[in-house]
Scaffold this motif. Structure first.
Motif, PDB file in Angstrom:
ATOM      1  N   MET A  86      20.280  -2.657 -76.094  1.00 50.21           N
ATOM      2  CA  MET A  86      20.260  -3.682 -75.046  1.00 50.21           C
ATOM      3  C   MET A  86      21.304  -3.319 -73.983  1.00 50.21           C
ATOM      4  SD  MET A  86      20.369  -7.736 -75.779  1.00 50.21           S
ATOM      5  CE  MET A  86      18.800  -8.348 -75.270  1.00 50.21           C
ATOM      6  N   ARG A  87      20.901  -3.480 -72.715  1.00 48.79           N
ATOM      7  CA  ARG A  87      21.766  -3.068 -71.623  1.00 48.79           C
ATOM      8  C   ARG A  87      23.116  -3.789 -71.661  1.00 48.79           C
ATOM      9  NH1 ARG A  87      21.283   1.256 -69.649  1.00 48.79           N
ATOM     10  NH2 ARG A  87      22.430   0.565 -67.835  1.00 48.79           N
ATOM     11  N   PHE A 138       5.868 -13.807 -58.584  1.00 49.74           N
ATOM     12  CA  PHE A 138       6.889 -12.997 -59.254  1.00 49.74           C
ATOM     13  C   PHE A 138       6.522 -12.792 -60.730  1.00 49.74           C
ATOM     14  CE2 PHE A 138      10.472 -13.136 -62.154  1.00 49.74           C
ATOM     15  CZ  PHE A 138      11.143 -11.976 -61.801  1.00 49.74           C
ATOM     16  N   LEU A 185       5.894  -9.456 -63.553  1.00 49.54           N
ATOM     17  CA  LEU A 185       7.024  -9.147 -64.443  1.00 49.54           C
ATOM     18  C   LEU A 185       6.658  -8.073 -65.464  1.00 49.54           C
ATOM     19  CD1 LEU A 185       9.883  -9.766 -65.329  1.00 49.54           C
ATOM     20  CD2 LEU A 185       9.027 -11.683 -66.676  1.00 49.54           C
ATOM     21  N   HIS A 218       9.394  -5.115 -65.265  1.00 50.64           N
ATOM     22  CA  HIS A 218       9.942  -4.522 -66.488  1.00 50.64           C
ATOM     23  C   HIS A 218       9.580  -3.025 -66.584  1.00 50.64           C
ATOM     24  CE1 HIS A 218      10.950  -8.327 -69.121  1.00 50.64           C
ATOM     25  NE2 HIS A 218      11.888  -8.064 -68.246  1.00 50.64           N
ATOM     26  N   ALA A 252      15.811   1.125 -72.371  1.00 48.10           N
ATOM     27  CA  ALA A 252      15.752  -0.347 -72.332  1.00 48.10           C
ATOM     28  C   ALA A 252      14.741  -0.869 -73.342  1.00 48.10           C
ATOM     29  CB  ALA A 252      15.383  -0.826 -70.932  1.00 48.10           C
ATOM     30  N   GLN A 253      15.085  -1.965 -73.982  1.00 46.85           N
ATOM     31  CA  GLN A 253      14.185  -2.586 -74.951  1.00 46.85           C
ATOM     32  C   GLN A 253      13.677  -3.880 -74.342  1.00 46.85           C
ATOM     33  OE1 GLN A 253      17.094  -2.638 -78.233  1.00 46.85           O
ATOM     34  NE2 GLN A 253      15.608  -1.357 -79.290  1.00 46.85           N
ATOM     35  N   LEU A 254      12.437  -3.826 -73.893  1.00 44.23           N
ATOM     36  CA  LEU A 254      11.900  -4.959 -73.143  1.00 44.23           C
ATOM     37  C   LEU A 254      10.796  -5.651 -73.927  1.00 44.23           C
ATOM     38  CD1 LEU A 254      11.930  -2.899 -69.895  1.00 44.23           C
ATOM     39  CD2 LEU A 254      13.214  -5.018 -70.216  1.00 44.23           C
ATOM     40  N   PRO A 255      10.663  -6.943 -73.724  1.00 48.28           N
ATOM     41  CA  PRO A 255       9.584  -7.669 -74.409  1.00 48.28           C
ATOM     42  C   PRO A 255       8.268  -7.485 -73.668  1.00 48.28           C
ATOM     43  CG  PRO A 255      10.798  -9.159 -73.002  1.00 48.28           C
ATOM     44  CD  PRO A 255      11.468  -7.818 -72.874  1.00 48.28           C
ATOM     45  N   TYR A 265       5.268 -14.451 -74.637  1.00 43.23           N
ATOM     46  CA  TYR A 265       6.437 -13.625 -74.913  1.00 43.23           C
ATOM     47  C   TYR A 265       6.237 -13.019 -76.299  1.00 43.23           C
ATOM     48  CZ  TYR A 265      11.100 -12.449 -76.664  1.00 43.23           C
ATOM     49  OH  TYR A 265      12.169 -11.800 -77.230  1.00 43.23           O
ATOM     50  N   SER A 300       8.047  -9.924 -78.761  1.00 47.44           N
ATOM     51  CA  SER A 300       9.115  -8.930 -78.816  1.00 47.44           C
ATOM     52  C   SER A 300       9.491  -8.627 -80.256  1.00 47.44           C
ATOM     53  CB  SER A 300      10.342  -9.458 -78.070  1.00 47.44           C
ATOM     54  OG  SER A 300      11.413  -8.548 -78.171  1.00 47.44           O
ATOM     55  N   ARG A 327      12.479  -8.337 -80.828  1.00 45.53           N
ATOM     56  CA  ARG A 327      13.748  -9.062 -80.882  1.00 45.53           C
ATOM     57  C   ARG A 327      13.483 -10.570 -80.773  1.00 45.53           C
ATOM     58  NH1 ARG A 327      13.405  -4.543 -78.934  1.00 45.53           N
ATOM     59  NH2 ARG A 327      12.347  -5.359 -77.118  1.00 45.53           N
ATOM     60  N   PHE A 385      14.134 -13.324 -79.122  1.00 45.04           N
ATOM     61  CA  PHE A 385      14.791 -13.935 -77.973  1.00 45.04           C
ATOM     62  C   PHE A 385      13.893 -14.857 -77.155  1.00 45.04           C
ATOM     63  CE2 PHE A 385      17.808 -10.108 -78.216  1.00 45.04           C
ATOM     64  CZ  PHE A 385      18.797 -10.848 -78.855  1.00 45.04           C
ATOM     65  N   LEU A 412      15.400 -17.816 -69.081  1.00 42.78           N
ATOM     66  CA  LEU A 412      15.116 -16.966 -67.923  1.00 42.78           C
ATOM     67  C   LEU A 412      14.020 -17.582 -67.056  1.00 42.78           C
ATOM     68  CD1 LEU A 412      15.262 -13.486 -69.686  1.00 42.78           C
ATOM     69  CD2 LEU A 412      16.531 -14.042 -67.611  1.00 42.78           C
TER      70      LEU A 412
END
Ligand code: HEM
Length: 184
Positions: A1-2, A95, A99, A104, A114-117, A133, A135, A137, A139, A146
């Protein structure tokens, strides 16, 4: 993760709970370089879980609430750091439609690690947008925050409804955003 996600989490803790709380959290065992995160580094998402759970234990606030607040805090920081991502759009729906397939994707080009959903928009019309969503992870609460931060950024008044998707609502959720007008 960044690392940016970590440094922003610590900035949030400092602002809302004070420097001492931030120091305490960063003194927990098992953090990379003793918690000396840099925005350009890359760290395991498990360390983020350690920090959030540590904050929940010390404040008595539920982990999901803290994750949502963090997501809301994070959106304007991401939007400022990656201004190419928000500049072309004048409203949240346009927007959000970009995404998963554009924003992303661009982030991953910049940071291949990067680990993106996955956040596909599965249905949209003028009034309602449905986003999932998914993932590895857990989150979904950060995603909810967000999304709220995104609506605020674009000045949109809308309600947000969330359903858990199987097998685990933290790793998979469906959000329905219903517009009720543009904030004055
Ligand atoms: C300005 C817009 C955005 C930018 C530039 C952006 C970029 C990023 C970056 C850099 C990360 C960290 C990746 C890593 O640490 O390896 C991330 C993760 C994430 N993004 Fe986005 N993002 C944006 C908006 C959103 C929105 C609106 C959502 C809401 C669904 C979202 C959902 C997430 C989640 C939940 C994560 C954490 C990782 C995971 O859950 O798997 N992002 N994003």
């Amino acid at each position: 993760m960044r690392g940016l996600v970590f440094t922003e989490f610590i900035a949030l803790v400092e602002e809302k709970f004070g420097l001492r709380m931030a120091d305490e959290l960063l003194s927990q065992p098992g953090l990379t370089d003793g918690g000396a995160y840099t925005s350009v580094g890359n760290y395991s998402h498990r360390e983020m879980l350690t920090l959030v759970v540590g904050l929940a234990e010390r404040t008595g606030l539920p982990v999901p609430d803290l994750c949502k607040v963090f997501g809301e805090w994070l959106f304007p920081k991401l939007a400022t750091n990656f201004d190419f991502a928000v500049k072309p759009y004048t409203n949240a729906f346009d927007f959000l439609r970009s995404l998963d397939g554009v924003i992303h994707v661009e982030v991953r080009k910049l940071y291949p690690e990067a680990q993106l959903p996955h956040v596909p928009v599965t249905r949209v019309d003028e009034h309602e947008l449905v986003m999932e969503y998914r993932s590895e992870r857990p989150f979904a609460d950060v995603a909810e925050g967000l999304l709220r931060g995104c609506l605020a950024w674009f000045g949109e008044r809308a309600s947000l409804h969330r359903e858990a998707l199987q097998p685990d609502g933290a790793h998979a959720a469906r959000f329905t955003i219903t517009r009720s007008g543009v904030a004055p």
